[in-house]
Scaffold this active site. Structure first.
Site, PDB file in Angstrom:
ATOM      1  N   ALA A   1      17.178  83.350  38.619  1.00 51.01           N
ATOM      2  CA  ALA A   1      16.534  82.266  39.363  1.00 51.01           C
ATOM      3  C   ALA A   1      17.363  81.917  40.586  1.00 51.01           C
ATOM      4  CB  ALA A   1      16.366  81.030  38.482  1.00 51.01           C
TER       5      ALA A   1
ATOM      6  N   HIS B   1      21.031  79.801  52.760  1.00 59.44           N
ATOM      7  CA  HIS B   1      21.566  80.718  51.750  1.00 59.44           C
ATOM      8  C   HIS B   1      20.454  81.233  50.828  1.00 59.44           C
ATOM      9  CE1 HIS B   1      24.570  82.348  48.985  1.00 59.44           C
ATOM     10  NE2 HIS B   1      23.900  81.765  47.993  1.00 59.44           N
TER      11      HIS B   1
ATOM     12  N   PHE C   1      22.158  87.895  43.827  1.00 58.92           N
ATOM     13  CA  PHE C   1      22.590  88.870  44.819  1.00 58.92           C
ATOM     14  C   PHE C   1      23.147  90.133  44.158  1.00 58.92           C
ATOM     15  CE2 PHE C   1      25.197  90.503  48.340  1.00 58.92           C
ATOM     16  CZ  PHE C   1      24.296  90.401  49.378  1.00 58.92           C
ATOM     17  N   GLU C   2      23.668  89.996  42.949  1.00 58.56           N
ATOM     18  CA  GLU C   2      24.262  91.123  42.234  1.00 58.56           C
ATOM     19  C   GLU C   2      23.249  91.932  41.425  1.00 58.56           C
ATOM     20  OE1 GLU C   2      27.072  88.367  43.605  1.00 58.56           O
ATOM     21  OE2 GLU C   2      25.662  87.882  41.999  1.00 58.56           O
TER      22      GLU C   2
ATOM     23  N   PHE D   1      10.397  92.821  38.674  1.00 61.27           N
ATOM     24  CA  PHE D   1      10.970  91.733  39.473  1.00 61.27           C
ATOM     25  C   PHE D   1      10.715  90.407  38.770  1.00 61.27           C
ATOM     26  CE2 PHE D   1      10.951  88.660  43.026  1.00 61.27           C
ATOM     27  CZ  PHE D   1      12.202  88.940  43.555  1.00 61.27           C
TER      28      PHE D   1
ATOM     29  N   PHE E   1      23.598  82.566  36.821  1.00 57.88           N
ATOM     30  CA  PHE E   1      23.972  81.343  37.535  1.00 57.88           C
ATOM     31  C   PHE E   1      23.358  80.102  36.889  1.00 57.88           C
ATOM     32  CE2 PHE E   1      23.920  78.208  40.938  1.00 57.88           C
ATOM     33  CZ  PHE E   1      25.214  78.314  41.420  1.00 57.88           C
TER      34      PHE E   1
ATOM     35  N   THR F   1      20.565  74.747  52.550  1.00 63.35           N
ATOM     36  CA  THR F   1      20.945  75.689  53.600  1.00 63.35           C
ATOM     37  C   THR F   1      20.071  76.945  53.533  1.00 63.35           C
ATOM     38  OG1 THR F   1      22.541  76.930  52.262  1.00 63.35           O
ATOM     39  CG2 THR F   1      23.346  74.915  53.340  1.00 63.35           C
TER      40      THR F   1
ATOM     41  N   ARG G   1       8.188  78.299  34.897  1.00 60.69           N
ATOM     42  CA  ARG G   1       7.956  79.734  35.090  1.00 60.69           C
ATOM     43  C   ARG G   1       8.880  80.611  34.255  1.00 60.69           C
ATOM     44  NH1 ARG G   1       6.460  76.805  39.186  1.00 60.69           N
ATOM     45  NH2 ARG G   1       4.795  77.461  40.595  1.00 60.69           N
TER      46      ARG G   1
ATOM     47  N   ILE H   1      17.175  78.708  43.274  1.00 59.65           N
ATOM     48  CA  ILE H   1      16.531  77.429  43.563  1.00 59.65           C
ATOM     49  C   ILE H   1      16.956  76.995  44.960  1.00 59.65           C
ATOM     50  CG2 ILE H   1      16.306  75.022  42.858  1.00 59.65           C
ATOM     51  CD1 ILE H   1      16.865  75.959  39.967  1.00 59.65           C
TER      52      ILE H   1
END
Length: 152
Positions: free
Chosen positions: A71, A79, A48-49, A104, A15, A77, A118, A73
């Site tokens: 990442a 979400h 999410f994938e 992770f 993303f 909302t 980071r 960010i």
């Protein structure tokens, strides 16, 4: 004769592509410095994938371990909370279900400045840390295996 190739997988959320590339570069470097012969990279749309991609990689039984990178960010909302929580839970579930170490390396940050700080180049390098976590778990597995062999 068994294949002695050390293979690692990286699953990466694309993303934020610039961040993804930085994380992949540092994780790949750590795996290669540790003697990894093959580092395969699999991109997915977002965080999410990551768990499903990690599960698919783990189930092939080709990889010693998997670094899960990307990442999230914070936005305006909730979400962010759902994505972060489910990605973390899912990645942990893959490791526990399959026994394949999953590092992770998902940045969960407030803004792009935090993400850049980071994602490589300094002591806060989440891609490298995720790969290092995989290697640490593999050392624990080897040590426990040696102890089990000595006890039996």
């Amino acid at each position: 004769m068994p294949d002695m190739t050390m293979r690692y997988a990286i699953v990466v959320a694309r993303f934020y592509d610039e961040l993804a590339e930085r994380l992949v570069t540092s994780a790949t470097r750590v795996f290669e410095e540790a003697g990894g012969d093959v580092v395969d990279v699999y991109g997915v749309p977002g965080a999410f994938e990551l768990p499903l991609a990690a599960l698919m990689a783990a189930e092939t039984e080709r990889y010693e371990g998997i670094a899960c990178l990307g990442a999230v960010i914070r936005g305006e909302t909730s979400h962010y909370d759902y994505v972060c929580n489910e990605a973390a839970r899912g990645i942990q579930d893959v490791a526990l279900r399959t026994g394949v170490p999953c590092g992770f390396g998902l940045l969960t940050v407030e803004n792009m400045d935090q993400a850049m700080a980071r994602s490589g180049g300094g002591k806060r390098d989440q891609g490298a840390h995720a790969a290092e976590a995989v290697l640490a778990l593999l050392r624990v597995r080897a040590e426990l295996g040696e102890r089990a062999g000595a006890a039996g």
